[in-house]
Design an enzyme around this catalytic site. Sequence first.
Site, PDB file in Angstrom:
ATOM      1  N   LYS A  19     -14.190   0.721  15.666  1.00 29.45           N
ATOM      2  CA  LYS A  19     -12.929  -0.019  15.659  1.00 29.45           C
ATOM      3  C   LYS A  19     -12.310  -0.107  17.058  1.00 29.45           C
ATOM      4  O   LYS A  19     -11.844  -1.173  17.462  1.00 29.45           O
ATOM      5  CB  LYS A  19     -11.948   0.640  14.671  1.00 29.45           C
ATOM      6  CG  LYS A  19     -10.687  -0.179  14.482  1.00 29.45           C
ATOM      7  CD  LYS A  19      -9.898   0.248  13.255  1.00 29.45           C
ATOM      8  CE  LYS A  19      -8.597  -0.548  13.180  1.00 29.45           C
ATOM      9  NZ  LYS A  19      -7.733  -0.135  12.099  1.00 29.45           N
ATOM     10  N   ASN A  77       0.858  -1.191   0.000  1.00 32.72           N
ATOM     11  CA  ASN A  77       0.000   0.000   0.000  1.00 32.72           C
ATOM     12  C   ASN A  77       0.887   1.232   0.000  1.00 32.72           C
ATOM     13  O   ASN A  77       2.113   1.129   0.037  1.00 32.72           O
ATOM     14  CB  ASN A  77      -0.953  -0.030   1.200  1.00 32.72           C
ATOM     15  CG  ASN A  77      -0.200  -0.147   2.497  1.00 32.72           C
ATOM     16  OD1 ASN A  77       0.571   0.734   2.857  1.00 32.72           O
ATOM     17  ND2 ASN A  77      -0.390  -1.255   3.199  1.00 32.72           N
ATOM     18  N   ASP A  98      -4.456  -6.483   4.913  1.00 28.65           N
ATOM     19  CA  ASP A  98      -5.488  -7.361   5.483  1.00 28.65           C
ATOM     20  C   ASP A  98      -5.366  -8.789   4.939  1.00 28.65           C
ATOM     21  O   ASP A  98      -5.716  -9.746   5.598  1.00 28.65           O
ATOM     22  CB  ASP A  98      -6.889  -6.815   5.138  1.00 28.65           C
ATOM     23  CG  ASP A  98      -7.149  -5.496   5.850  1.00 28.65           C
ATOM     24  OD1 ASP A  98      -6.613  -5.315   6.958  1.00 28.65           O
ATOM     25  OD2 ASP A  98      -7.863  -4.635   5.283  1.00 28.65           O
TER      26      ASP A  98
END
Length: 407
Positions: free
Chosen positions: A349, A208, A274
Site C-alpha cells: 500500500k 463502518n 471505498d
Amino acid sequence: MLNGKNILIGITGGIAAYKICELIRMFKRNNANVRVVCTPNALNFVTKLTLQNLSQNEVGVEEFNIEQFKPEHISYADEADIMIIAPATANTIGKIANGICDNLLTSIACAFTKPMIIAPAMNCGMWDNQFVQENLEKLSSAGYYVLEPDEGFLACGYNGKGRLCELQKIFDKTVNILNGEKFLSGKKIVITAGGTIEEIDSVRYISNYSSGKMGIALADEAYKAGAEVILISTVNAEKPYGVIKVKSAEDMKFAVENEYDTADCIIMAAAVADYRAKNIANHKMKKADNVENITVELVKNPDILQSLCKRKNSVLCGSAVSDTVKEKAPVIVGFCAESENLIENAKVKIAKKGCDYLIANDISRKDIGFSSDYNEVSILRKDGAIKHLDRMSKNDIAKSILKEIYG
Ligand SMILES: Cc1cc2nc3c(=O)[nH]c(=O)nc-3n(C[C@H](O)[C@H](O)[C@H](O)COP(=O)(O)O)c2cc1C
C-alpha cells in the site's frame, strides 16, 4: 527562559567536547544552574578547570567521593531537571543502552528518571555501525531524546554523518522539554477521523465501525504539543482547536484539499468508504409487498490519500523544484487497516499510494483498533524502515507517531 532550571550536562570522550564550553555559556546566559559531569576520557579533550569556571560549579568525574553521605550519582540525578549527554560517544551510548554503570556519568544516567537528551558525535563509520544504531534505537524507543548528528566534514578527516548537531538545536530542545515539550509549535497539522457516511436515501446509509478515537487522539496530542490543528471528522468533537464536521468521502476530500496548501502535515486516520451509492434517493425508500430483493448500485469513491500523494509527488517531480517548494510540501501520512498479512499488505500500500508514512493496524484483533481505547501499530516509512509500537493507549500511540514524524 531557564530561570532556576537545573541542567546536568554529561560530557564524554569525543573530539566535540570542546564545543560544550559554549553550550554551558548559552545555558548560563539564560539563568540556568548548570552542573557538569565528565567521563575520565572526556578530560583528554577539555579541562576540568574550564568547565568549572564556565558552569560556576564543581565538576564531577570520580564516582567514589567518600566525603558525601549520599552517593554522588544519586544526588546529581536528584537535583537535575534534565540531563544532556553531549557529545555522546559510541562507547557511552552502548553502556547506557545496556544498563552499564562503570563511571560517575553512566551511573547517573542509569539512575536518572527525568528527560534525557543524547547528542551523539563520532566518526561516520562508527555512526553507521549496526550495533551503535541498535543502541540508539533502543534509547529512542525508551523515550530518550536522541538528536541525530549532522553531515559534513568531520574532525577525523572524513566527510559524512557524525558531527555534533548545532548547539542551538540542543538548547532549543532543552527549552522545549522544560517548558512542556511544545515540539510542534509553528506546525499546522490536518487530521481526518471517523468512518465516512455514504447515504442511500434520506434515512439510510453505508458506513463502518470506525469510532474516530485514533484520529481524535492524534489531534489532541498534536494540539498539546503546540501545533495548529484542524480535525476533519465524521464524529462530533468539541475541541479547543478547529473541527470541520463532514459526512461522506467526497465532503472529506473537499475539506482536506482545501487545507492542503497551508498544512505542514496531513494525517489520514479516517476510515473512508471505498464505494458509495450511485443514486441517493431524496426520500425514504418504501418497502413494497411484491419486492423481495433490491440492488443498490455502488460506485467507487475517490481515493483521498492517493490523490494527496499524487498532488505532492507531481509537484516534487517537476523540473527545477526549489528547496522552498520541497520544504513546503506537506508530510502525508496514511493509515491502513488490515485483517491479515498486515506488514506485507502495508508495504504494497505505501508503495502504491506514495505517502511518506503508513500506519498499519490489525483490525482482526478484539483488544485493539476499532472502538477500543488501545492500539498496536507498525509505522512504515517511505524509505522502507519499519517501527513497531506495542499495544498502548491511543493517546500514547498518537504521541509516538508524532514523535516519529517530528521528534
Ligand atoms: C582523538 C580522539 C577522538 C575521539 N573522538 C571520538 C568521537 O568523536 N566519538 C566517539 O564516539 N569516540 C571518539 N573517540 C574514542 C573514544 O574516546 C573512546 O571510545 C573512549 O573509550 C570513550 O570513552 P567515554 O565514552 O567513557 O568517554 C576518540 C578518541 C580519540 C583518541
